[in-house]
Design an enzyme around this catalytic site. Structure first.
Site, short mmCIF file in Angstrom:
data_model
loop_
_atom_site.label_atom_id
_atom_site.label_comp_id
_atom_site.label_asym_id
_atom_site.label_seq_id
_atom_site.Cartn_x
_atom_site.Cartn_y
_atom_site.Cartn_z
N ASP A 1 -15.08 -33.39 56.94
CA ASP A 1 -15.96 -33.89 55.96
C ASP A 1 -16.41 -35.46 55.87
OD1 ASP A 1 -15.76 -31.10 54.90
OD2 ASP A 1 -13.66 -31.79 53.73
N GLU B 1 -33.06 -62.79 34.98
CA GLU B 1 -31.71 -63.41 35.58
C GLU B 1 -30.44 -62.85 35.25
OE1 GLU B 1 -32.91 -65.54 31.83
OE2 GLU B 1 -33.96 -65.16 33.79
N ASP C 1 -30.90 -63.57 26.16
CA ASP C 1 -30.19 -63.08 27.30
C ASP C 1 -28.74 -62.80 26.79
OD1 ASP C 1 -32.22 -62.80 29.26
OD2 ASP C 1 -31.64 -64.85 30.15
N ASP D 1 -17.28 -28.99 50.06
CA ASP D 1 -16.49 -28.28 51.01
C ASP D 1 -15.79 -27.26 50.25
OD1 ASP D 1 -15.18 -27.53 53.44
OD2 ASP D 1 -13.45 -28.66 53.05
N ASN E 1 -35.13 -68.13 25.89
CA ASN E 1 -34.70 -67.06 26.66
C ASN E 1 -33.22 -66.71 27.09
OD1 ASN E 1 -35.55 -65.21 29.29
ND2 ASN E 1 -34.45 -66.97 30.28
#
Length: 719
Positions: free
Chosen positions: A465, A140, A558, A182, A554
């Site tokens: 371009d 997540e 995180d 270019d 978790n």
């Protein structure tokens, strides 16, 4: 401004600037004459056609409108830049990795749900646990980590005066292995300068520059780019005392049939001096003499004698002119003729005869000073450079030589139309320069390179371009570019120093490295956790960890990864282009992930057999022990995975990463001892647990480092 594509039916001295379509700075001569080999030429090369959007520099013509609006040549370019942009390397890569993680989750979560439900018989508890596992498996933080990395890269590049319009272009420029550019305005200054002023023997001679300056200064007609280039030598103005020593008495203006112009000046001795400059062939016909520079190889008009312009001397002049042309120079001859003070002040074309040739002046749109070091730096970073230009082969070869781009083979636009995509793809590796290309041909080259698996950048600043800028993975332009080019670009350079491109590539690779760190950390960690969950669910009479424990673990993990965008990458990682590789993520996950399961099972054994947490009554002790070990092993893996070197010895993370991961580990250890422990169904662990924990984590780091070294030797990659 020409309002439509049209066919010229009558013209007089018509010169049109087509720089917006071709990139060539100098105007093109147009006429009404039919072209016999028109079928073999590109449309833009047909000199009896004028195109919408170009502008008349001089002359006049009558023309018939052929097509208007979207059907014009300019309209075909505008159509090619509308609609959705093609998927870039970043888009394709992130999609592949996301689908890999989704497939993994769709397989593992139902398995865990069924194992828990069948063994323990409590299907509601099994469902809640499976949902918590699914949340734990979901990366997540991926959108936040990706966006934060890209945003930080954009901020860093803005400090280098580089504006990032599309965030994903940060990663694309890091993955770029081919830069198509270019020539005019990107590799060159987009400004005509006086490059050489030579006498008839090809020696630099200030006397030639003197006559050229006096001619350009005193002419009253339209001063073209070449005149402006001569007048850039303002130091001659005071040195020659232009107003005091030379008084203009007459002028024979330029016309496109004669291809020359003359001014007549009264010198301090009263005599009149005609100074004529023009095209090589036309001027040679009028010159009967030339100055012999003598032993000092420099002209002094008062001392040097004039020698006849014989065939041998004409050959020398033509040979020198050809050599200058081959160097990409636009060559003009300068000649003079002196008249008595008594000569009438009405000079005519007849006066432009019996001239004495002084020498050559050569003009060029030179390379930017930063172009050569920038291209050398890109080559060192593994980025190949190809030139895609609308200019001719000779000038392009000269500029490529100046900036260090090897020219082995050149394909021009006419030849490009005659070969298939398959043949072009086969020849692509051996060709570094494409000349005389129209806008749609530039798009074709970029598309074929991308189809071959290259991540392609394109740098340009003109209308011609814009389509290629949109087709590329990352379009790069400059702030002086036309609006449509800047609109099509992803990155805009606010300075003409091309060395910022090197910084952009490094920032891009650093950004990608930090993103892939998170993905590989999360994927391998989650994969290992699933093995641990399956094993524990199959053999334990209770859940190895409650859903709330999984969610807190978790969350803390995180948070520990929030600092990743501030981490650095090893120098070795930055040396080569980096691309998304879902297969590489899968290999990493399968080889590195199970390592954590080995030590999870070791933790299970310690809690089960040593601390006797083997019944439902003692499950909180078991769950608290695995909670701490699982969180600390996940947090330590950040340091193990972030570098291919030995962490804490050969490579340290940045201070924010070290500080945040340390804080999270302290919080994780403290939770079972906190007032919230009872509410979370945890309990304090005995002090005898921590030596076991230290031994398990130390062995975990050692085994991970050993597997890391084996993985690098086998697959020659890490991140």
């Amino acid at each position: 401004m020409i309002p439509a594509d049209c066919r010229i039916v009558q013209s007089k001295d018509l010169f049109v600037s087509e720089s917006m379509l071709t990139g060539e700075a100098l105007p093109v001569e147009k006429n009404h004459l039919p072209i016999r080999d028109a079928e073999t030429k590109q449309v833009i090369e047909l000199n009896n056609l004028c195109f919408m959007g170009t502008n008349v520099v001089s002359g006049s013509a009558t023309a018939v409108i052929v097509v208007t609006g979207g059907y014009t040549y300019f309209g075909s370019i505008s159509k090619s830049i509308t609609g959705e942009r093609p998927e870039t390397s970043f888009d394709k890569g992130i999609n592949k990795v996301s689908f890999l993680l989704i497939r993994f989750m769709l397989v593992m979560v139902p398995v865990i749900f069924l194992v828990n439900g069948l063994i323990k018989g409590n299907w509601l508890e099994a469902l809640l646990f499976a949902i918590a596992v699914a949340v734990g498996l979901t990366p997540e933080m991926l959108p936040m980590i990706v966006t934060a990395n890209l945003a930080k890269g954009a901020v860093n590049m803005s400090k280098r005066k580089v504006i990032v319009k599309r965030l994903n272009s940060i990663q694309n420029i890091g993955a770029m292995d081919i830069l198509c550019t270019d020539k005019t305005g990107t590799l060159t200054l987009d400004k005509i300068v006086l490059e050489k002023h030579l006498n008839v023997h090809g020696i630099e001679d200030d006397e030639v520059l003197k006559w050229a300056y006096l001619n350009s200064y005193h002419q009253t007609g339209l001063k073209n780019l070449l005149d402006k280039a001569v007048l850039e030598h303002v130091e001659l103005h005071d040195y020659l005392k232009v107003e005091e020593q030379y008084l203009k008495v007459d002028e024979i203006p330029f016309d496109f049939q004669r291809r020359r112009m003359s001014v007549i000046l009264k010198m301090h001795n009263g005599n009149h001096l005609l100074i004529c400059k023009g095209a090589v062939e036309e001027m040679l016909e009028l010159c009967s003499k030339t100055f012999d520079p003598g032993d000092n190889r420099n002209i002094h008009i008062e001392n040097d004698k004039a020698v006849p312009m014989d065939d041998a001397m004409r050959k020398i002049v033509l040979k020198t002119s050809k050599k200058m042309n081959e160097e990409g120079l636009r060559v003009i001859l300068v000649a003079i003729r002196e008249f008595d003070a008594s000569h009438p002040l009405t000079y005519t074309l007849e006066s432009e005869k019996d001239l004495t040739l002084t020498g050559f002046i050569g003009f060029l749109d030179p390379a930017k000073p930063s172009a050569q070091p920038a291209i050398e730096a890109l080559h060192k970073l593994g980025v190949g450079v190809k030139v895609l230009t609308g200019d001719n082969e000779i000038v392009t070869r000269k500029i490529c030589k100046d900036v260090g781009i090897p020219v082995h083979h050149i394909i021009n636009g006419r030849d490009l139309d005659e070969i298939s995509d398959e043949v072009l793809a086969e020849r692509m590796d051996s060709v570094s320069v494409f000349a005389k290309l129209n806008p749609l041909q530039k798009v074709r080259v970029v598309r074929i390179l991308r189809d071959q698996g290259h991540t392609v950048g394109f740098m340009g600043d003109g209308i011609n371009d814009a389509a290629a800028l949109k087709e590329s993975d990352v379009g790069i332009s400059v702030d002086t570019a036309v609006d449509v080019a800047k609109e099509s670009a992803d990155i805009i350079l606010l300075e003409k120093d091309l060395m910022v491109l090197r910084k952009g590539v490094i920032y891009g690779r650093r950004t990608f490295g930090n993103i892939i760190k998170y993905i590989k950390m999360t994927a391998s960690s989650n994969f290992g956790n699933m093995f641990s969950m399956l094993g524990a669910s199959a053999f334990l009479p209770f859940l190895p960890m409650l859903p709330v424990h999984l969610l807190i673990q978790n969350l803390l993990y995180d948070i520990s990864q929030i600092s990743i965008p501030w981490d650095k990458m090893d120098e070795e990682f930055l040396e080569t282009p980096k691309k998304w590789d879902a297969g590489g993520v899968a290999k990493f996950m399968f080889f590195i992930g199970p390592i954590s399961s080995i030590f999870d099972f070791a933790t299970f054994a310690v809690m089960y057999f040593v601390f006797k947490a083997n019944t439902p009554e003692h499950q909180t002790l078991f769950q608290s022990g695995w909670f701490i070990e699982g969180l600390l092993s996940q947090t330590l893996i950040i340091h193990m995975i972030r570098t291919r070197k030995i962490p804490f010895i050969q490579s340290w993370a940045t201070a924010p990463v070290v500080a945040l991961t340390t804080l999270i580990m302290i919080i994780g250890i403290a939770i079972p001892f906190s007032p919230f422990a009872a509410a979370l169904k945890m309990q304090p662990l005995p002090l005898s647990y921590f030596p076991w924990l230290l031994g398990i984590l130390t062995c975990y780091c050692l085994l991970t480092q050993w597997v890391k070294n084996w993985f690098i030797r086998k697959f020659n990659t890490w991140l």
